[in-house]
Design an enzyme around this catalytic site. Structure first.
Site, PDB file in Angstrom:
ATOM      1  N   HIS A  72       0.843  -1.201   0.000  1.00 51.22           N
ATOM      2  CA  HIS A  72       0.000   0.000   0.000  1.00 51.22           C
ATOM      3  C   HIS A  72       0.877   1.248   0.000  1.00 51.22           C
ATOM      4  O   HIS A  72       1.776   1.390   0.821  1.00 51.22           O
ATOM      5  CB  HIS A  72      -0.900   0.012   1.244  1.00 51.22           C
ATOM      6  CG  HIS A  72      -2.126  -0.816   1.089  1.00 51.22           C
ATOM      7  ND1 HIS A  72      -3.259  -0.615   1.828  1.00 51.22           N
ATOM      8  CD2 HIS A  72      -2.411  -1.857   0.256  1.00 51.22           C
ATOM      9  CE1 HIS A  72      -4.203  -1.485   1.463  1.00 51.22           C
ATOM     10  NE2 HIS A  72      -3.712  -2.245   0.509  1.00 51.22           N
ATOM     11  N   TYR A 203      -8.991   5.837   7.519  1.00 44.21           N
ATOM     12  CA  TYR A 203      -9.101   6.241   8.932  1.00 44.21           C
ATOM     13  C   TYR A 203     -10.120   7.380   8.999  1.00 44.21           C
ATOM     14  O   TYR A 203      -9.892   8.445   8.429  1.00 44.21           O
ATOM     15  CB  TYR A 203      -7.762   6.741   9.453  1.00 44.21           C
ATOM     16  CG  TYR A 203      -6.719   5.683   9.683  1.00 44.21           C
ATOM     17  CD1 TYR A 203      -5.984   5.140   8.631  1.00 44.21           C
ATOM     18  CD2 TYR A 203      -6.449   5.211  10.967  1.00 44.21           C
ATOM     19  CE1 TYR A 203      -5.012   4.169   8.848  1.00 44.21           C
ATOM     20  CE2 TYR A 203      -5.480   4.236  11.199  1.00 44.21           C
ATOM     21  CZ  TYR A 203      -4.769   3.717  10.126  1.00 44.21           C
ATOM     22  OH  TYR A 203      -3.818   2.759  10.351  1.00 44.21           O
ATOM     23  N   PRO A 295      -3.630   0.727  18.823  1.00 47.33           N
ATOM     24  CA  PRO A 295      -3.389   0.246  17.449  1.00 47.33           C
ATOM     25  C   PRO A 295      -3.628   1.296  16.353  1.00 47.33           C
ATOM     26  O   PRO A 295      -3.402   1.020  15.192  1.00 47.33           O
ATOM     27  CB  PRO A 295      -4.359  -0.930  17.311  1.00 47.33           C
ATOM     28  CG  PRO A 295      -5.370  -0.752  18.361  1.00 47.33           C
ATOM     29  CD  PRO A 295      -4.729   0.024  19.466  1.00 47.33           C
ATOM     30  N   LYS A 299       1.503   0.302  15.050  1.00 46.54           N
ATOM     31  CA  LYS A 299       2.911   0.229  15.480  1.00 46.54           C
ATOM     32  C   LYS A 299       3.262  -1.005  16.297  1.00 46.54           C
ATOM     33  O   LYS A 299       4.435  -1.368  16.387  1.00 46.54           O
ATOM     34  CB  LYS A 299       3.241   1.468  16.329  1.00 46.54           C
ATOM     35  CG  LYS A 299       3.309   2.737  15.539  1.00 46.54           C
ATOM     36  CD  LYS A 299       4.479   2.742  14.585  1.00 46.54           C
ATOM     37  CE  LYS A 299       4.215   3.618  13.381  1.00 46.54           C
ATOM     38  NZ  LYS A 299       4.726   3.049  12.142  1.00 46.54           N
ATOM     39  N   TYR A 387       4.204   6.752   9.995  1.00 45.99           N
ATOM     40  CA  TYR A 387       3.375   5.577   9.658  1.00 45.99           C
ATOM     41  C   TYR A 387       4.187   4.504   8.922  1.00 45.99           C
ATOM     42  O   TYR A 387       4.019   3.309   9.184  1.00 45.99           O
ATOM     43  CB  TYR A 387       2.186   6.010   8.799  1.00 45.99           C
ATOM     44  CG  TYR A 387       1.066   4.980   8.728  1.00 45.99           C
ATOM     45  CD1 TYR A 387       1.114   3.934   7.808  1.00 45.99           C
ATOM     46  CD2 TYR A 387      -0.029   5.048   9.587  1.00 45.99           C
ATOM     47  CE1 TYR A 387       0.102   2.985   7.758  1.00 45.99           C
ATOM     48  CE2 TYR A 387      -1.042   4.098   9.535  1.00 45.99           C
ATOM     49  CZ  TYR A 387      -0.963   3.072   8.616  1.00 45.99           C
ATOM     50  OH  TYR A 387      -1.974   2.126   8.577  1.00 45.99           O
TER      51      TYR A 387
HETATM   52  P1  FAS Z   1       2.307 -11.206  21.833  1.00 46.84           P
HETATM   53  O1  FAS Z   1       1.357 -10.855  22.933  1.00 46.84           O
HETATM   54  O2  FAS Z   1       1.816 -11.237  20.429  1.00 46.84           O
HETATM   55  O3  FAS Z   1       2.920 -12.665  22.109  1.00 46.84           O
HETATM   56  C1  FAS Z   1       3.266 -13.059  23.418  1.00 46.84           C
HETATM   57  C2  FAS Z   1       3.253 -14.591  23.424  1.00 46.84           C
HETATM   58  O4  FAS Z   1       3.753 -15.036  24.699  1.00 46.84           O
HETATM   59  C3  FAS Z   1       1.836 -15.159  23.283  1.00 46.84           C
HETATM   60  O5  FAS Z   1       1.821 -16.145  22.291  1.00 46.84           O
HETATM   61  C4  FAS Z   1       1.533 -15.721  24.661  1.00 46.84           C
HETATM   62  O6  FAS Z   1       0.720 -16.884  24.596  1.00 46.84           O
HETATM   63  C5  FAS Z   1       2.926 -16.076  25.170  1.00 46.84           C
HETATM   64  N1  FAS Z   1       3.043 -16.097  26.637  1.00 46.84           N
HETATM   65  C6  FAS Z   1       2.524 -15.207  27.521  1.00 46.84           C
HETATM   66  N2  FAS Z   1       2.858 -15.576  28.782  1.00 46.84           N
HETATM   67  C7  FAS Z   1       3.613 -16.718  28.692  1.00 46.84           C
HETATM   68  C8  FAS Z   1       4.251 -17.589  29.634  1.00 46.84           C
HETATM   69  N3  FAS Z   1       4.167 -17.335  30.943  1.00 46.84           N
HETATM   70  N4  FAS Z   1       4.927 -18.661  29.171  1.00 46.84           N
HETATM   71  C9  FAS Z   1       5.006 -18.921  27.846  1.00 46.84           C
HETATM   72  N5  FAS Z   1       4.419 -18.148  26.883  1.00 46.84           N
HETATM   73  C10 FAS Z   1       3.731 -17.061  27.322  1.00 46.84           C
HETATM   74  N6  FAS Z   1      -0.886  -4.097  16.729  1.00 46.84           N
HETATM   75  C11 FAS Z   1      -1.024  -3.495  15.529  1.00 46.84           C
HETATM   76  O7  FAS Z   1      -0.023  -3.011  14.992  1.00 46.84           O
HETATM   77  N7  FAS Z   1      -2.260  -3.408  14.933  1.00 46.84           N
HETATM   78  C12 FAS Z   1      -3.380  -3.981  15.496  1.00 46.84           C
HETATM   79  O8  FAS Z   1      -4.474  -3.904  14.946  1.00 46.84           O
HETATM   80  C13 FAS Z   1      -3.268  -4.648  16.716  1.00 46.84           C
HETATM   81  N8  FAS Z   1      -4.360  -5.259  17.282  1.00 46.84           N
HETATM   82  C14 FAS Z   1      -4.214  -5.890  18.494  1.00 46.84           C
HETATM   83  C15 FAS Z   1      -5.314  -6.532  19.118  1.00 46.84           C
HETATM   84  C16 FAS Z   1      -5.169  -7.142  20.375  1.00 46.84           C
HETATM   85  C17 FAS Z   1      -6.360  -7.821  21.028  1.00 46.84           C
HETATM   86  C18 FAS Z   1      -3.928  -7.094  21.033  1.00 46.84           C
HETATM   87  C19 FAS Z   1      -3.776  -7.703  22.412  1.00 46.84           C
HETATM   88  C20 FAS Z   1      -2.832  -6.497  20.416  1.00 46.84           C
HETATM   89  C21 FAS Z   1      -2.971  -5.895  19.139  1.00 46.84           C
HETATM   90  N9  FAS Z   1      -1.892  -5.286  18.492  1.00 46.84           N
HETATM   91  C22 FAS Z   1      -1.996  -4.672  17.303  1.00 46.84           C
HETATM   92  C23 FAS Z   1      -0.604  -5.316  19.054  1.00 46.84           C
HETATM   93  C24 FAS Z   1      -0.010  -6.673  18.721  1.00 46.84           C
HETATM   94  O9  FAS Z   1       0.090  -6.810  17.325  1.00 46.84           O
HETATM   95  C25 FAS Z   1       1.303  -6.741  19.438  1.00 46.84           C
HETATM   96  O10 FAS Z   1       2.055  -5.547  19.283  1.00 46.84           O
HETATM   97  C26 FAS Z   1       2.122  -7.900  18.997  1.00 46.84           C
HETATM   98  O11 FAS Z   1       1.335  -9.061  19.141  1.00 46.84           O
HETATM   99  C27 FAS Z   1       3.374  -7.915  19.859  1.00 46.84           C
HETATM  100  O12 FAS Z   1       3.972  -9.140  19.694  1.00 46.84           O
HETATM  101  P2  FAS Z   1       4.704  -9.869  20.938  1.00 46.84           P
HETATM  102  O13 FAS Z   1       5.535  -8.864  21.639  1.00 46.84           O
HETATM  103  O14 FAS Z   1       5.300 -11.081  20.362  1.00 46.84           O
HETATM  104  O15 FAS Z   1       3.534 -10.214  21.981  1.00 46.84           O
HETATM  105  C1  PHB Z   2      -5.477  -4.050  10.855  1.00 50.48           C
HETATM  106  O1  PHB Z   2      -5.563  -4.298   9.628  1.00 50.48           O
HETATM  107  O2  PHB Z   2      -5.736  -4.908  11.723  1.00 50.48           O
HETATM  108  C2  PHB Z   2      -5.055  -2.675  11.302  1.00 50.48           C
HETATM  109  C3  PHB Z   2      -4.603  -1.756  10.361  1.00 50.48           C
HETATM  110  C4  PHB Z   2      -4.199  -0.495  10.774  1.00 50.48           C
HETATM  111  C5  PHB Z   2      -4.259  -0.163  12.120  1.00 50.48           C
HETATM  112  C6  PHB Z   2      -4.700  -1.099  13.067  1.00 50.48           C
HETATM  113  C7  PHB Z   2      -5.104  -2.358  12.652  1.00 50.48           C
HETATM  114  O3  PHB Z   2      -3.881   1.083  12.521  1.00 50.48           O
END
Ligand code: FAS
Ligand code: PHB
Length: 393
Positions: A72, A203, A295, A299, A387
């Site tokens: 994009h 957005y 989100p 980032k 971005y």
């Molecule tokens: P993660 O949370 O992805 O991974 C951590 C891992 O550690 C998990 O698999 C968990 O099961 C494991 N874990 C936890 N405790 C443990 C233990 N005691 N022992 C062993 N394993 C354990 N970011 C965006 O950029 N755009 C979005 O739209 C967006 N939407 C999101 C929606 C939700 C509901 C959440 C919670 C986050 C969202 N994020 C989004 C942010 C997300 O993408 C995170 O930044 C990203 O998953 C970060 O990755 P990790 O640091 O690997 O953490």
């Molecule tokens: C998504 O596609 O999940 C998405 C894209 C842009 C954002 C957040 C989430 O800022």
């Protein structure tokens, strides 16, 4: 068990760190509390910055992304029924972003780890990190299905907490400082089997609240609605969701929002959070274990990538030269980029969401900020640079 690097968590941070270390000749052990299906199915981020795309390609993990991802070159800002497109390459000297979901990144990295990497232990929960200040830190863990109390110990040279916001590693950093802001709203996110109604992300800032049009493929849409923080996703019918999205995306031209069957719906809370430092002795924190961003700026996943690229480089340097200088600089190096992403994510969130109780003055201020971006190359460039990604390391 014994290993050089013990990684807690097989989200994008833990999986990419394992891949980067493997490519540097170091094979860590990865402990993941959930099963593979959970990690591969959990709907989260959708946008990869240019830097993240480059890292995945260089790590040998970008082949399917290049085949199936959607490049994009901009986003659309929508406000007061107006539409304004931000042209990334024109404003950043050629940078763009890739739409390729976090679920797909994790699938690709898991496949590589199982094929070529060190042990990836699913359904294995880390219980505590001990001895981080010694040169023999260890992780106490319980394997899936083990009877209550049956614990194992993983002895490491280094431990990396990639275990997300609710993990255990951060609690092993004594005297940490936390910086936090919660928001009175969250996002109701849906997946729908319908072609996206626009070819780039939209957005929208609307008096009724924020809305975001994103996508997962040419036939699957990903959309979000700002809702009160304590909203139960099931309290919204599919029709109510589509009706509200339609209102918030309204424009003066004949743009229409296509509808389709909603296949998943969930509410994501909003939080800004930073833990300093991101290191204690031989324990390092990376990704959501150390920081959370709303989100709105896309980032979260990309910050995790920057952390683990910096850490893998430092661990490889230590192995090659015996020098700790890059490890000693890890926390400060990452936090500089983390705070820039926190600033941008906060700015995008306050720019586009209608906070409950906002005054008419604050509403007009928001519209003035958006009008400024739509009419000033300087303001637009700041958004486009942030971005498409802050430099790593
Ligand atoms: P993660 O949370 O992805 O991974 C951590 C891992 O550690 C998990 O698999 C968990 O099961 C494991 N874990 C936890 N405790 C443990 C233990 N005691 N022992 C062993 N394993 C354990 N970011 C965006 O950029 N755009 C979005 O739209 C967006 N939407 C999101 C929606 C939700 C509901 C959440 C919670 C986050 C969202 N994020 C989004 C942010 C997300 O993408 C995170 O930044 C990203 O998953 C970060 O990755 P990790 O640091 O690997 O953490
Ligand atoms: C998504 O596609 O999940 C998405 C894209 C842009 C954002 C957040 C989430 O800022």
């Amino acid at each position: 068990m014994r290993t050089t690097v013990g990684i807690i968590g097989a989200g994008p941070a833990g999986l990419l760190l394992a891949r980067l270390l493997h490519n540097a000749g170091i094979d860590p052990v990865v402990l993941e509390s959930r099963d593979r299906a959970y990690v591969e199915r959990r709907q989260r981020a959708g946008i990869l910055e240019q830097g993240t795309v480059d890292v995945l390609r260089e790590a040998g993990a970008g082949e399917r992304m290049d085949r199936e991802g959607l490049r994009h070159d901009g986003i659309e800002l929508r406000f007061a029924r107006r539409r304004h497109r931000v042209d990334f390459p024109a404003l950043t000297g050629g940078r763009s972003v890739m739409v390729y979901a976090q679920t797909e990144v994790c699938k690709d990295l898991i496949a590589l780890q199982l094929k070529e990497g060190g042990p990836l232990m699913f359904e294995t929960e880390a219980l505590a990190v001990e001895g981080a200040e010694t040169d023999r830190p260890r992780v106490r863990f319980r394997r899936g299905g083990a009877e209550e109390g049956a614990e194992d110990v993983l002895e490491c040279d280094y431990v990396v907490g990639c275990d997300g916001f609710w993990g255990v590693a951060r609690s092993a950093v004594p005297d940490g400082r936390t910086f936090e802001r919660t928001y009175p709203f969250g996002w109701l996110g849906i997946l729908a089997d319908v072609a996206p109604s626009h070819d780039e992300l939209v957005y929208a800032r609307h008096d009724r609240g924020f809305a975001l049009l994103s996508m997962r493929s040419p036939s699957v849409s990903r959309l979000y609605l700002q809702v009160p923080a304590d909203t139960d996703a099931d309290s919204w019918s599919d029709e109510q969701i589509w009706d509200e999205l339609e209102r918030r995306f309204e424009t003066d031209d004949d743009w229409t929002l296509r509808r389709g069957p909603i296949t998943q719906k969930s509410v994501t809370p909003m939080r800004s959070y930073v833990h300093e430092p991101m290191r204690h002795g031989r324990l390092f924190l990376a990704g959501d274990a150390a920081h959370i961003v709303p989100p709105t700026g896309a980032k979260g996943l990309n910050l995790a990538v920057g952390d683990v690229v910096t850490l893998a480089r430092a661990l490889a340097h230590r192995t090659a030269t015996g020098s700790d200088d890059l490890l000693d600089a890890y926390s400060a190096t990452c936090l500089r980029r983390v705070w820039q992403a926190e600033r941008f994510s906060y700015d995008m969130t306050t720019l586009l969401h209608t906070a409950p109780g906002a005054t008419p003055f604050e509403d007009r201020l928001q519209l003035a900020r958006l009008d400024r971006i739509a009419s000033s190359r300087a303001a637009e460039t700041d958004l486009a640079e942030a971005y498409t990604g802050f430099p790593i390391g």
